[in-house]
Design an enzyme around this catalytic site. Structure first.
Site, short mmCIF file in Angstrom:
data_model
loop_
_atom_site.label_atom_id
_atom_site.label_comp_id
_atom_site.label_asym_id
_atom_site.label_seq_id
_atom_site.Cartn_x
_atom_site.Cartn_y
_atom_site.Cartn_z
CE1 TYR A 238 -4.06 2.08 0.81
CE2 TYR A 238 -2.46 3.34 2.10
CZ TYR A 238 -3.72 3.23 1.50
OH TYR A 238 -4.61 4.28 1.60
CE LYS B 61 -30.57 6.50 19.77
NZ LYS B 61 -29.44 7.29 20.27
CD GLU C 217 -24.48 8.66 15.74
OE1 GLU C 217 -25.31 9.07 14.89
OE2 GLU C 217 -24.57 8.92 16.95
CE LYS D 59 -31.26 5.91 25.16
NZ LYS D 59 -30.35 6.93 24.71
#
Ligand code: IVH
Length: 669
Positions: free
Chosen positions: A36, A117, A174, A314
Site C-alpha cells: 500500500y 443505535k 454516525e 434503549k
C-alpha cells in the site's frame, strides 16, 4: 507531456481506493502495508511532479483540503430528525399499536430494518455528481456546521461514490470512535494533563470539531451510514434497499443490521445486540427499529422532531461489581467538598472505570458506604459512574467508615456547612484547588474552549503564581510560558494564539465560563439573550435577574452575589482591558439563523396575529410563504388548520404545533 504518468496516476488512484475500501469498509485487507505504501508513495511522486493533476477526490487529498477559520453554518436540505425512545417490550408494543391505529387498515406484521443505535455524532455527507462536496454536523437538525475538511480524513467516508449513485445525495450516519482508541486517547491526555473525555462520543465529537483536520486524521474514527436525506432517482422500496445501495456505493453499514418481522423478532434482535454490547468496540446505547416499507413511512409521516415510523429501544445502564479501595475528598471550583470513591479498576460496558463520585456526605451515609466495600456501580454513557448500592453480604469486617473532614484537604481552612447541612465547603476563595478548578472550568469545552490549556499547564501556572484567576490568562506572555515544563516555542505560540482567539467568544460562553454557582450553559445563554452585554448583566438587580426565563430567586441571588464581590469586578475589569470582547448573541445582532427557511402558517395561532408571526420569522431571516410546496421547510399548524397540513403530510414536510414553532424561534435566538 507523456501520457504514461497520467494513466498510471489514474490507475494508482483506483488501486488505492479499492484497497481503502477493502480495508476500511469490507474489513478484508487485500494489500500488505508495504504494498500500500509503495502505491501511495508513487501516487505522491507523480502528483508532486504534476501538481496541476491533483484533484480533490485523489486519495492523497484526505488531509489538505482548504481549512476554514471557523465552522460555517450549513443548512440541511432535509431536516435531520431525532428518534422517539422506549425502554421495554411493553413500550415497543405501544409504538406498534400507535402505528397500527394511525394507519387504520394495516393488519399485517410490520417489517423492520433493525440497526444498532451508535453512540457517536450524527453527520450528513452531501455528494454532488458522486463527489463529496459538504459534510456537516446535525446541529439543531435544520442547520449544522461545515466539517468537510475533517470528515474527508476518515477512511470509511468515500470521497467519490461508486457507479450507479445518484447525482445529488445526502448520506446520514454516525461518526464513532472505538472504545479501545478512546482509552488510548484518554491515557495520552492524562499524561499530558489535558482534560479527559467523558466517553467515546465526546471524544469523537471533539475530533470532528477540530479546526485542524490533521488532528481529526490522527484519531481512528469510523463512519457508519444509516440513512439518506435527498436521494433523487434512487429506486428503493424500503430502508433495507437503501442500506444495500449505500453499501454498494462504498459506505460502511454495520454488519449486524438486518430485517425482522414483528415484535418478537425485534425483541430477539434487541437481546442479541445487547449481549454483544460489552464485547463490541463500538459504543451502542440501544437499537433503532425502522418500519422498513417507505410507502408506510410516508403514510406515517413525522411529528415535529421525530418520525412516527421509527423508534430507538434503549439499553439499560451498564453495571458491574467492584471494590472501593479508598475514599478521597475533592474540592470543586465553588469550594464544595465531594467524596470520590477510588475503585479497583473494572470494565463496565467495555470501558475501564477507576473512580465514582459519591456526591456528598449525606449520600455516603444513606448508602452506608465504607472503604473496602464491594459495590454495584453503574455507567450511564459516561466513564465516571455512580455507586448504586453496597453488597453488605460481601463484607469481611475489615471495612472502614469514612467521614468528611473538618478542614479543607488542600488549604487546611476549616470547612463550613451549608444551610441544608449537605454541602460542605471550603470558604477560602484563594484555595489553590478552587483557583485551579475555576481555571480548568474556564478553559474547558462548553466554556472558553482554550485549546492546549490542560490540567498540568494550569497546575504549573497556579503553582508558579503566574495566574490567580481567569483574567490573568489573557496577560500571559512568551516569557512567562517558555520557562515552564514541557513548553517549547511552538506550544507557547499555539497557546497564545488560542488565548487571543478566546477573547472573541460570545457573551453566553463567557458567562458560562465564569463559573457562577448554579449557572450552567443553558442559564448562561438565557442571561446573554436577556441582558445582551456583560455590563447590563452586572448591573441587573435581583428582580430583573429573576425575570429572565428559567432564572428563579435562588439563581438570581447567586448571580448577584458573584458580581457583587470586589474580586469579580476587578477580574472583569482586567478581562476587558486585556481585550476580552464579550460580544452579544448573534441572533439579534443582525445574523439570520433562519435564513433560507420557509414557513407556511395555517389555522389560528393563539395570542399572536398572522402579521406578528410573520414578522417574528422574518426578523430571524426566515420566509413565510402562502402555499405548501417542496421548498417549504415547516408548516405551522394553528387551531382548525386544514388542507395545508394534509399537503404537508403528503410531501413529508415537518408540521409544527404553535408551541413547537415558538420553541424553534426561541432556539434560534
Ligand atoms: S435514524 C429518522 N439510525 O440517534 C431517524 N439514528 O435520535 C433519524 N443514531 O443522533 C435517525 N444510530 O445520529 C438512526 N441506526 C441509526 C442510528 C441513529 C444512532 C443516532 C442519530 C441521532 C439519534 C437520533
Amino acid at each position: 507531456m507523456s501520457r504514461a504518468p497520467r494513466k498510471r496516476l489514474e490507475e494508482l488512484r483506483k488501486l488505492i481506493r479499492r484497497a481503502d475500501h477493502d480495508y476500511y469498509i469490507l474489513d478484508r485487507p487485500t494489500l500488505s502495508d508495504a504494498e500500500y505504501d509503495l502505491l501511495f508513495d508513487e501516487l505522491r511522486r507523480i502528483e508532486g511532479d504534476h501538481t496541476d493533476w491533483i484533484t480533490l477526490d485523489s486519495p492523497s487529498q484526505r488531509v489538505g483540503y482548504p481549512i476554514a477559520a471557523t465552522f460555517q453554518p450549513v443548512r440541511h436540505a432535509v431536516p435531520l430528525l431525532s428518534l422517539a425512545k422506549c425502554t421495554t417490550r411493553e413500550e415497543f408494543d405501544g409504538f406498534e399499536a400507535r402505528s397500527r391505529r394511525y394507519l387504520k387498515d394495516f393488519e399485517d406484521q410490520f417489517e423492520y430494518s433493525c440497526e444498532p443505535k451508535f453512540d457517536g455524532l450524527a453527520v450528513e455527507l452531501t455528494y454532488e455528481d458522486r463527489v463529496l462536496t459538504v459534510a456537516s454536523t446535525r446541529g439543531d437538525g435544520t442547520t449544522g456546521e461545515n466539517i468537510t475538511a475533517n470528515m474527508r480524513t476518515i477512511r470509511s467516508v468515500p470521497l467519490t461514490l461508486a457507479d450507479g449513485a445518484p447525482g445529488i445525495m445526502d448520506v446520514r450516519g454516525e461518526v464513532v470512535l472505538g472504545k479501545r482508541a478512546f482509552e488510548d486517547l484518554n491515557r495520552a491526555r492524562e499524561e499530558e494533563g489535558a482534560e479527559l473525555f467523558a466517553n467515546p462520543r465526546n471524544a469523537a465529537a471533539g475530533a470532528v470539531r477540530q479546526l485542524d483536520p490533521k488532528m481529526t486524521a490522527a484519531r481512528p474514527l469510523q463512519f457508519f451510514a444509516y440513512g439518506t436525506g435527498r436521494r433523487e432517482g434512487v429506486d428503493a422500496v424500503d430502508q433495507a434497499a437503501i442500506l444495500a445501495h449505500l453499501r454498494a456505493w462504498g459506505f460502511l453499514i454495520h454488519p449486524a443490521v438486518t430485517s425482522c418481522l414483528g415484535a418478537d423478532e425485534v425483541e430477539a434482535f434487541y437481546r442479541h445486540i445487547l449481549s454483544e454490547r460489552e464485547a463490541s468496540d463500538w459504543e451502542m446505547d440501544g437499537v433503532v427499529l425502522k418500519i422498513n416499507d417507505i410507502a408506510l413511512q410516508q403514510r406515517l409521516g413525522a411529528l415535529s422532531r421525530t418520525p412516527r415510523w421509527a423508534i430507538a429501544w434503549k439499553f439499560p445502564p451498564q453495571e458491574a461489581h467492584t471494590q472501593i479501595e479508598d475514599i478521597q475528598v475533592q474540592v470543586g471550583r465553588t469550594g464544595v467538598l465531594t467524596p470520590v470513591a477510588h475503585l479497583r479498576p473494572v470494565r463496565v460496558g467495555g470501558v475501564e472505570v477507576r473512580r465514582a463520585t459519591l456526591h456528598n456526605a449525606l449520600e455516603l451515609q444513606r448508602k452506608d458506604l465504607r472503604i473496602g466495600d464491594t459495590v454495584v456501580i453503574r455507567r450511564a454513557g459516561d466513564v465516571i459512574p455512580e455507586v448504586v448500592r453496597v453488597l453488605p453480604d460481601q463484607r469481611t469486617g475489615g471495612e472502614r467508615t469514612f467521614s468528611m473532614p473538618d478542614r479543607c484537604p488542600v488549604c487546611d481552612t476549616p470547612v463550613v456547612r451549608g444551610d441544608d447541612a449537605v454541602a460542605i465547603r471550603c470558604p477560602n476563595l484563594t484555595c489553590p484547588a478552587q483557583v485551579r478548578e475555576r481555571l480548568f472550568h474556564f478553559a474547558g469545552r462548553g466554556a472558553m474552549d482554550i485549546e492546549g490549556l490542560g490540567n498540568q499547564l494550569i497546575d504549573q501556572l497556579v503553582t508558579r503564581g503566574l495566574v490567580h484567576d481567569p483574567a490573568d490568562l489573557f496577560s500571559l506572555k512568551q516569557d512567562d510560558l517558555l520557562p515552564l515544563d514541557l513548553m517549547a516555542q511552538k506550544r507557547a505560540d499555539n497557546l497564545l494564539a488560542a488565548l487571543a482567539e478566546a477573547k472573541r467568544r460570545p457573551l453566553a460562553r463567557v458567562i458560562a465560563a465564569l463559573g457562577i454557582p448554579s449557572v450552567g450553559e443553558h442559564t448562561a445563554s438565557v442571561l446573554a439573550r436577556q441582558f445582551r452585554t456583560i455590563d447590563a448583566l452586572m448591573d441587573a438587580d435581583l428582580e430583573q435577574l429573576a425575570s429572565a426565563p428559567d432564572v428563579g430567586p435562588i439563581i438570581a441571588r447567586s448571580i448577584r452575589t458573584f458580581f457583587d464581590a470586589a474580586a469579580t469586578q476587578d477580574m472583569i475589569r482586567r478581562m476587558k482591558s486585556a481585550g476580552v470582547a464579550f460580544p452579544p448573541e448573534s441572533g439579534r445582532s443582525g445574523e439570520q439563523p433562519l435564513a433560507g427557511t420557509t414557513f407556511v402558517l395555517t389555522g389560528t395561532l393563539q395570542g399572536v396575529t398572522r402579521q406578528e408571526a410573520k414578522q417574528r420569522i422574518e426578523a430571524l431571516g426566515g420566509r413565510v410563504a402562502g402555499s405548501v410546496s417542496l421548498k417549504t421547510n415547516y408548516v405551522v399548524a394553528g387551531d382548525d388548520s386544514g388542507s395545508k397540513v394534509d399537503r404537508a403530510r403528503e410531501l413529508d414536510i415537518t408540521i409544527l404545533t404553535q408551541r413547537e414553532w415558538e420553541e424553534l424561534l426561541d432556539d434560534s435566538l
